[in-house]
Design a protein around this motif. Sequence first.
Motif, mmCIF file in Angstrom:
data_model
loop_
_atom_site.group_PDB
_atom_site.id
_atom_site.type_symbol
_atom_site.label_atom_id
_atom_site.label_comp_id
_atom_site.label_asym_id
_atom_site.label_seq_id
_atom_site.Cartn_x
_atom_site.Cartn_y
_atom_site.Cartn_z
ATOM 1 N N UNK A 52 101.149 64.383 28.119
ATOM 2 C CA UNK A 52 100.545 65.708 28.269
ATOM 3 C C UNK A 52 99.413 65.915 27.275
ATOM 4 N N UNK A 53 99.520 65.299 26.099
ATOM 5 C CA UNK A 53 98.398 65.351 25.155
ATOM 6 C C UNK A 53 97.179 64.655 25.760
ATOM 7 N N UNK A 54 97.399 63.464 26.337
ATOM 8 C CA UNK A 54 96.292 62.706 26.937
ATOM 9 C C UNK A 54 95.678 63.466 28.108
ATOM 10 N N UNK A 55 96.504 64.150 28.897
ATOM 11 C CA UNK A 55 95.999 64.972 30.006
ATOM 12 C C UNK A 55 95.110 66.093 29.456
ATOM 13 N N UNK A 56 95.602 66.782 28.389
ATOM 14 C CA UNK A 56 94.841 67.901 27.813
ATOM 15 C C UNK A 56 93.491 67.423 27.271
ATOM 16 N N UNK A 57 93.496 66.288 26.566
ATOM 17 C CA UNK A 57 92.245 65.754 26.024
ATOM 18 C C UNK A 57 91.299 65.330 27.152
ATOM 19 N N UNK A 58 91.870 64.752 28.201
ATOM 20 C CA UNK A 58 91.056 64.335 29.345
ATOM 21 C C UNK A 58 90.418 65.522 30.054
ATOM 22 N N UNK A 59 91.200 66.601 30.182
ATOM 23 C CA UNK A 59 90.669 67.821 30.815
ATOM 24 C C UNK A 59 89.549 68.395 29.947
ATOM 25 N N UNK A 60 89.778 68.408 28.614
ATOM 26 C CA UNK A 60 88.766 68.960 27.718
ATOM 27 C C UNK A 60 87.481 68.135 27.794
ATOM 28 N N UNK A 61 87.640 66.807 27.834
ATOM 29 C CA UNK A 61 86.451 65.955 27.945
ATOM 30 C C UNK A 61 85.737 66.233 29.264
ATOM 31 N N UNK A 62 86.493 66.398 30.344
ATOM 32 C CA UNK A 62 85.891 66.694 31.644
ATOM 33 C C UNK A 62 85.108 68.000 31.617
ATOM 34 N N UNK A 63 85.694 69.010 30.934
ATOM 35 C CA UNK A 63 84.994 70.301 30.823
ATOM 36 C C UNK A 63 83.688 70.134 30.057
ATOM 37 N N UNK A 64 83.743 69.347 28.982
ATOM 38 C CA UNK A 64 82.532 69.134 28.187
ATOM 39 C C UNK A 64 81.447 68.473 29.023
ATOM 40 N N UNK A 65 81.866 67.458 29.793
ATOM 41 C CA UNK A 65 80.888 66.707 30.580
ATOM 42 C C UNK A 65 80.299 67.551 31.704
ATOM 43 N N UNK A 66 81.025 68.607 32.110
ATOM 44 C CA UNK A 66 80.507 69.441 33.196
ATOM 45 C C UNK A 66 79.628 70.581 32.675
ATOM 46 N N UNK A 67 79.571 70.721 31.335
ATOM 47 C CA UNK A 67 78.713 71.774 30.754
ATOM 48 C C UNK A 67 77.249 71.425 30.987
ATOM 49 N N UNK A 68 76.389 72.450 31.066
ATOM 50 C CA UNK A 68 74.963 72.146 31.217
ATOM 51 C C UNK A 68 74.433 71.439 29.973
ATOM 52 N N UNK A 69 73.549 70.504 30.189
ATOM 53 C CA UNK A 69 72.958 69.747 29.073
ATOM 54 C C UNK A 69 72.063 70.682 28.265
ATOM 55 N N UNK A 70 72.319 70.746 26.922
ATOM 56 C CA UNK A 70 71.561 71.658 26.073
ATOM 57 C C UNK A 70 70.154 71.170 25.801
ATOM 58 N N UNK A 71 70.037 69.894 25.436
ATOM 59 C CA UNK A 71 68.727 69.353 25.047
ATOM 60 C C UNK A 71 68.314 68.249 26.024
ATOM 61 N N UNK A 72 67.073 68.332 26.518
ATOM 62 C CA UNK A 72 66.561 67.296 27.427
ATOM 63 C C UNK A 72 65.617 66.392 26.631
#
Length: 548
Positions: free
Chosen positions: A113-133
Amino acid sequence: YFEVENPEYEILADDEEETETAAIHTARRVPVYRKLGDFRTRQLRTIFYRILGKLGDEMPESLPEEIVARCNLIGRAESLRNIHFPAADSPIDDYNQACSPAHKRQIFEELFWLAIALGVRRGERLSEPKGAHIEVTDRVRKAFLSILPFDPTAAQKRVLKEIIDDMTGDKPVNRLLQGDVGSGKTIVAVQAMVIAIENGYQTVLMAPTEILAEQHSRNIRRWLAGTPYRVELLTGSLKAKEKREIQEAIAEGDVDLVVGTHAVIQESVQFKRLGLAIIDEQHRFGVMQRAELHRRGINPDILVITATPIPRSLAMTVYGDLEISVIDEMPPGRTPVKTFVRGDDRREKIYEFIRDQIKDGRQAYVVYPIIEESEKLDLRNATEMYNHLKTDVFPEYEVGLLHGKMKPAEKDEVMTAFSANRIQILVATTVIEVGVDVPNSSVMLIEHAERFGLSQLHQLRGRVGRGAAESFCILLAQFSKTKEAQARLKIMEETTDGFKIAEKDLEIRGPGEVMWTRQSGIPAFRIANIVRDQKILELARREASFML
């Protein structure tokens, strides 16, 4: 006559159906619990036995059936019953070593469940809009190569390429940059900042202490001396007027690179166009600062750098949501530091050795665990020993004092004098553990070395051996030291490899104590132990990744 004092006993019922009065404290595999509030182990044993009896097989399964089958795990209800009250023929050693099937099931579930939570958090980060181009043109490439004070190692080139690939990609950068003491992490981080600045963005470097922020500021100003970039140091101890002027310049976008403590991300600091944040974690902070930037709606690329080598198992749990880069090669010309453990009976010879080194033009550090006299701890303290060394032992040399309670201007003055060899011996507390770079220093004497953790000792040792001269680390220890302290000091004598040291530290002290983890949010596991359970950790991560 015979007498029994404080006997362990329990009253048994004739009726076998009455499970509440069955033997649970004797004549079986008996669980031992630590005290929980006012409840002692015997009361807890009774409570858990009754709860498990009432639950029966009604407990819902909490893992997907396919994972239970694929990983050869027992069911949740069975594992909870067996982990508390094993069958009479269960191997007792398996239970005491937490490797029974019941333990394996509970450990796997916790890590999964820890690995699932970290994986979900990483997925959320990757889906965020890119700040700097970011684009890397020939002009940008020329800019970040021009600041290099030395030829980069192959590891530095590889890591910089990983960071550039991240920055020019379409996902936000969230990367951890690991490297041993003196491996050249900071210059790689500054090259990444130059790339962001050349693309029109502001950058910030956060350090955990003012002395380290000041050190970073000095180094960065030196590296960027030939560039048009504006670098400012922002710390809590600046005068209000200076602070306000710098904050206004940041808000206007006139400052390209800000160095400071966590004060740089407080509400009063408004960036015009922040593109890259470097968090120099040094096992003190990171997670909260990343969250603070995000809360304020600022979404820069983030690079966390740490000089504390982190064992892979620990990195997977603490930093599971970050990509990881490792600089695993030291710059050429570095001479490994020779380390010796010595007792107090060798003190005079050690002083003589330091004297000989100074005669050869070198300098020395003398480090103490505390600043002022403490009645509880019989430790030589920095202030008292500074006076003793200055007056009685080395009257012919300049001796300086550095500790965390000094004002920034005083610290700066002492460090500048030591860097220029106007001070030959620097008496200090662990304030010099990180970031201090004086290549001419060749001796690190650590008093009461048995009181320091392995990671701290390794960091302190990293303050010498930064030039071409042969360097020495002397660990002066009391012989009343514990077996654990003896093991730590022996490891220091045997290796200078920070990653090996970190693994050993993890083995000796366990994941709850090692390095920075208490402060920095390593999960408080109920049963899992990431040193002991690395194979289950790998399995849980694979399954979590597959499920996601």
